[in-house]
Design a protein around this motif. Structure first.
Motif, PDB file in Angstrom:
ATOM      1  N   MET A  88     -27.895  -5.418  -5.661  1.00  0.00           N
ATOM      2  CA  MET A  88     -29.769  -6.242  -6.592  1.00  0.00           C
ATOM      3  C   MET A  88     -30.400  -7.465  -5.515  1.00  0.00           C
ATOM      4  O   MET A  88     -29.013  -8.470  -5.932  1.00  0.00           O
ATOM      5  CB  MET A  88     -29.179  -6.169  -8.000  1.00  0.00           C
ATOM      6  N   ALA A  89     -31.528  -7.700  -5.787  1.00  0.00           N
ATOM      7  CA  ALA A  89     -31.724  -8.527  -4.815  1.00  0.00           C
ATOM      8  C   ALA A  89     -30.578  -8.908  -3.443  1.00  0.00           C
ATOM      9  O   ALA A  89     -30.643 -10.618  -3.778  1.00  0.00           O
ATOM     10  CB  ALA A  89     -32.257  -9.579  -5.605  1.00  0.00           C
ATOM     11  N   TYR A  90     -30.585  -8.183  -3.192  1.00  0.00           N
ATOM     12  CA  TYR A  90     -29.143  -8.649  -1.554  1.00  0.00           C
ATOM     13  C   TYR A  90     -29.399  -7.681  -0.445  1.00  0.00           C
ATOM     14  O   TYR A  90     -30.237  -6.680   0.141  1.00  0.00           O
ATOM     15  CB  TYR A  90     -27.900  -8.058  -2.319  1.00  0.00           C
ATOM     16  N   ASN A  91     -29.785  -8.130   0.825  1.00  0.00           N
ATOM     17  CA  ASN A  91     -30.374  -7.657   1.418  1.00  0.00           C
ATOM     18  C   ASN A  91     -29.190  -8.531   3.100  1.00  0.00           C
ATOM     19  O   ASN A  91     -28.944  -9.015   2.964  1.00  0.00           O
ATOM     20  CB  ASN A  91     -31.856  -7.797   2.439  1.00  0.00           C
ATOM     21  N   GLU A  92     -29.877  -7.847   3.870  1.00  0.00           N
ATOM     22  CA  GLU A  92     -29.127  -8.127   5.384  1.00  0.00           C
ATOM     23  C   GLU A  92     -29.018  -9.891   6.169  1.00  0.00           C
ATOM     24  O   GLU A  92     -28.508 -10.373   6.139  1.00  0.00           O
ATOM     25  CB  GLU A  92     -29.180  -6.809   6.858  1.00  0.00           C
ATOM     26  N   ASP A  93     -30.742  -9.899   5.534  1.00  0.00           N
ATOM     27  CA  ASP A  93     -30.717 -11.318   5.927  1.00  0.00           C
ATOM     28  C   ASP A  93     -30.231 -12.511   5.638  1.00  0.00           C
ATOM     29  O   ASP A  93     -30.505 -13.312   4.765  1.00  0.00           O
ATOM     30  CB  ASP A  93     -31.761 -11.186   6.000  1.00  0.00           C
ATOM     31  N   SER A  94     -29.421 -12.004   3.419  1.00  0.00           N
ATOM     32  CA  SER A  94     -29.511 -13.173   3.193  1.00  0.00           C
ATOM     33  C   SER A  94     -27.824 -12.829   2.755  1.00  0.00           C
ATOM     34  O   SER A  94     -26.635 -13.121   2.106  1.00  0.00           O
ATOM     35  CB  SER A  94     -29.831 -13.156   1.532  1.00  0.00           C
ATOM     36  N   SER A  95     -27.057 -13.264   4.053  1.00  0.00           N
ATOM     37  CA  SER A  95     -25.335 -12.497   4.543  1.00  0.00           C
ATOM     38  C   SER A  95     -24.719 -13.954   3.621  1.00  0.00           C
ATOM     39  O   SER A  95     -24.704 -15.081   3.752  1.00  0.00           O
ATOM     40  CB  SER A  95     -25.193 -12.750   4.951  1.00  0.00           C
ATOM     41  N   ALA A  96     -23.858 -13.836   2.572  1.00  0.00           N
ATOM     42  CA  ALA A  96     -23.108 -14.636   2.059  1.00  0.00           C
ATOM     43  C   ALA A  96     -22.254 -15.376   3.538  1.00  0.00           C
ATOM     44  O   ALA A  96     -21.743 -16.625   3.023  1.00  0.00           O
ATOM     45  CB  ALA A  96     -22.567 -14.304   0.816  1.00  0.00           C
ATOM     46  N   SER A  97     -22.380 -15.282   4.711  1.00  0.00           N
ATOM     47  CA  SER A  97     -21.115 -15.715   5.624  1.00  0.00           C
ATOM     48  C   SER A  97     -22.176 -16.486   6.189  1.00  0.00           C
ATOM     49  O   SER A  97     -22.685 -17.234   6.605  1.00  0.00           O
ATOM     50  CB  SER A  97     -20.606 -14.283   6.409  1.00  0.00           C
ATOM     51  N   GLY A  98     -20.838 -18.330   5.566  1.00  0.00           N
ATOM     52  CA  GLY A  98     -21.569 -19.468   6.716  1.00  0.00           C
ATOM     53  C   GLY A  98     -21.942 -20.451   5.906  1.00  0.00           C
ATOM     54  O   GLY A  98     -22.424 -21.854   6.115  1.00  0.00           O
ATOM     55  N   HIS A  99     -22.389 -20.549   3.985  1.00  0.00           N
ATOM     56  CA  HIS A  99     -22.770 -21.313   3.936  1.00  0.00           C
ATOM     57  C   HIS A  99     -21.661 -21.953   2.599  1.00  0.00           C
ATOM     58  O   HIS A  99     -20.299 -21.361   2.658  1.00  0.00           O
ATOM     59  CB  HIS A  99     -23.776 -20.650   2.628  1.00  0.00           C
ATOM     60  N   ASP A 100     -21.863 -23.039   2.839  1.00  0.00           N
ATOM     61  CA  ASP A 100     -20.771 -24.572   2.790  1.00  0.00           C
ATOM     62  C   ASP A 100     -21.396 -24.741   0.804  1.00  0.00           C
ATOM     63  O   ASP A 100     -20.501 -25.218   0.155  1.00  0.00           O
ATOM     64  CB  ASP A 100     -20.675 -25.556   3.218  1.00  0.00           C
ATOM     65  N   GLU A 101     -22.720 -24.575   0.322  1.00  0.00           N
ATOM     66  CA  GLU A 101     -22.976 -24.326  -1.321  1.00  0.00           C
ATOM     67  C   GLU A 101     -22.345 -23.578  -1.740  1.00  0.00           C
ATOM     68  O   GLU A 101     -22.047 -22.926  -1.470  1.00  0.00           O
ATOM     69  CB  GLU A 101     -24.496 -24.671  -1.357  1.00  0.00           C
ATOM     70  N   PRO A 102     -22.367 -24.150  -3.961  1.00  0.00           N
ATOM     71  CA  PRO A 102     -21.715 -23.345  -4.423  1.00  0.00           C
ATOM     72  C   PRO A 102     -22.568 -22.255  -4.348  1.00  0.00           C
ATOM     73  O   PRO A 102     -23.686 -21.614  -3.935  1.00  0.00           O
ATOM     74  CB  PRO A 102     -21.966 -23.791  -5.532  1.00  0.00           C
ATOM     75  N   TRP A 103     -21.850 -20.587  -4.488  1.00  0.00           N
ATOM     76  CA  TRP A 103     -22.407 -19.503  -4.153  1.00  0.00           C
ATOM     77  C   TRP A 103     -23.488 -18.924  -5.385  1.00  0.00           C
ATOM     78  O   TRP A 103     -24.503 -18.191  -5.249  1.00  0.00           O
ATOM     79  CB  TRP A 103     -21.125 -18.458  -5.112  1.00  0.00           C
ATOM     80  N   ILE A 104     -24.169 -19.614  -6.504  1.00  0.00           N
ATOM     81  CA  ILE A 104     -24.564 -19.302  -7.237  1.00  0.00           C
ATOM     82  C   ILE A 104     -26.463 -19.992  -7.114  1.00  0.00           C
ATOM     83  O   ILE A 104     -27.657 -20.302  -6.770  1.00  0.00           O
ATOM     84  CB  ILE A 104     -24.543 -20.342  -8.486  1.00  0.00           C
TER      85      ILE A 104
END
Length: 325
Positions: free
Chosen positions: A1-17
């Motif tokens: 849901m609402a997730y694609n290749e360009d929205s990878s979760a790796s490398g971000h330092d902010e909270p997940w939400i």
């Protein structure tokens, strides 16, 4: 849901939400409070909707870091779980307040209808089931549902209703109507009746028959052909009817006179005869055998009935030649 290749979760330092709600095309999402997610009562029944429920919940609450969530399947399941939690949260008091701020800032967009003059819209889901349909936008002024405008990904591709679109189950069918019931001061006036667009050609209104198959300029030609064929059929029927009447009259004139039957002969024989002068003559007398009785000159026949017998007396002339009375 609402997730694609360009929205990878790796490398971000902010909270997940915060990271998830800040993705391109996720303007419909608000940030769900951490305390709401940590309450197990609010998550009742969601464990069966996603796989690895505990791992997805730990990822959403930042219990595991981004380096531990490189699995794209886990990230996809976490996005699905957050969408289901979001649909429950936005119908609560805190959730409605969060969506109110986004609505006032027109973060959901405006109505594409020209007559609505930039009316802010609300997100809506047509179904509450996962993976059935994508989220739409609802205009409270014209009461219509529209497809949200497409957004461009980092690769430059337009995305509208694809794999990165928001699932309709993340909004639900209840939210926009409950929102307007709660904040009834935001309900706009409906469109006036005369605001409907009227198509015109050279200033004249286009008739509804012009949009029918075979309409427009060919309509009058087809009508003239139809009326001409109908007139031809009517005239041919009239000619056939007249010829039939002529044939019937000729047949009646050429038919021989009918021979009277025996019953007609008896009726004629029994009926009295009428002369040209208008007087009626009685039929000649007949004998017992039915043969006519000739009448002699100077002889008067008299019928005398005596004891059931019939006698005839004939008066003879005397010596002087006179007939005795």
């Amino acid at each position: 849901m609402a997730y694609n290749e360009d929205s990878s979760a790796s490398g971000h330092d902010e909270p997940w939400i915060q990271w998830f709600c800040g993705l391109k095309g996720h303007e419909m999402f608000c940030q769900v409070e951490r305390s709401y997610i940590e309450d197990s009562f609010n998550l009742y029944g969601l464990r069966a909707c996603v796989s690895n429920f505990s791992d997805c919940l730990d990822l959403i609450l930042d219990r595991i870091g981004p380096e531990d969530s490189d699995d794209s399947h886990l990230t996809q399941s976490a996005c699905t779980l957050y969408g289901l939690i979001h649909a429950r949260y936005i119908v609560t008091t805190h959730g409605l307040d969060s969506m109110y701020n986004k609505y006032a800032a027109k973060e959901f967009g405006t109505c594409p209808l020209v007559q609505c003059t930039g009316q802010p819209v609300l997100p809506v889901g047509l179904r509450d089931d996962i993976g059935v349909d994508t989220a739409k936008i609802f205009c409270p002024k014209c009461k219509c549902v529209y497809q949200p405008p497409p957004f461009r990904t980092r690769s430059g591709h337009s995305n509208n209703g694809g794999g990165g679109a928001v699932d309709g189950a993340a909004i639900g069918t209840t939210f926009p109507h409950l929102f307007l019931m709660t904040f009834n001061n935001l309900v706009p006036d409906p469109l006036p009746p005369n605001s409907t667009y009227v198509p015109r050609v050279f200033g004249f209104r286009v008739h509804s028959s012009a949009h029918r198959p075979g309409g427009g300029s060919n309509l009058s030609f087809s009508n003239s052909r139809r009326s001409g064929s109908q007139r031809a059929m009517t005239s041919s029927r009239a000619v056939a009817r007249n010829s039939g009447n002529v044939n019937s009259s000729n047949n009646a004139a050429a038919a021989p006179a009918s021979v009277p039957s025996k019953s007609e002969d008896k009726a004629v024989a029994k009926s009295p005869q009428t002369t040209t002068s208008g007087t009626t003559t009685k039929p000649a007398p007949k004998s017992e055998k039915g043969e006519p009785v000739p009448a002699a000159e100077g002889v008067a026949a008299k019928e005398v009935k005596e004891e059931g017998t019939v006698k005839e007396e004939t008066a003879l002339p005397n010596e002087d030649g006179a007939v005795a009375p």
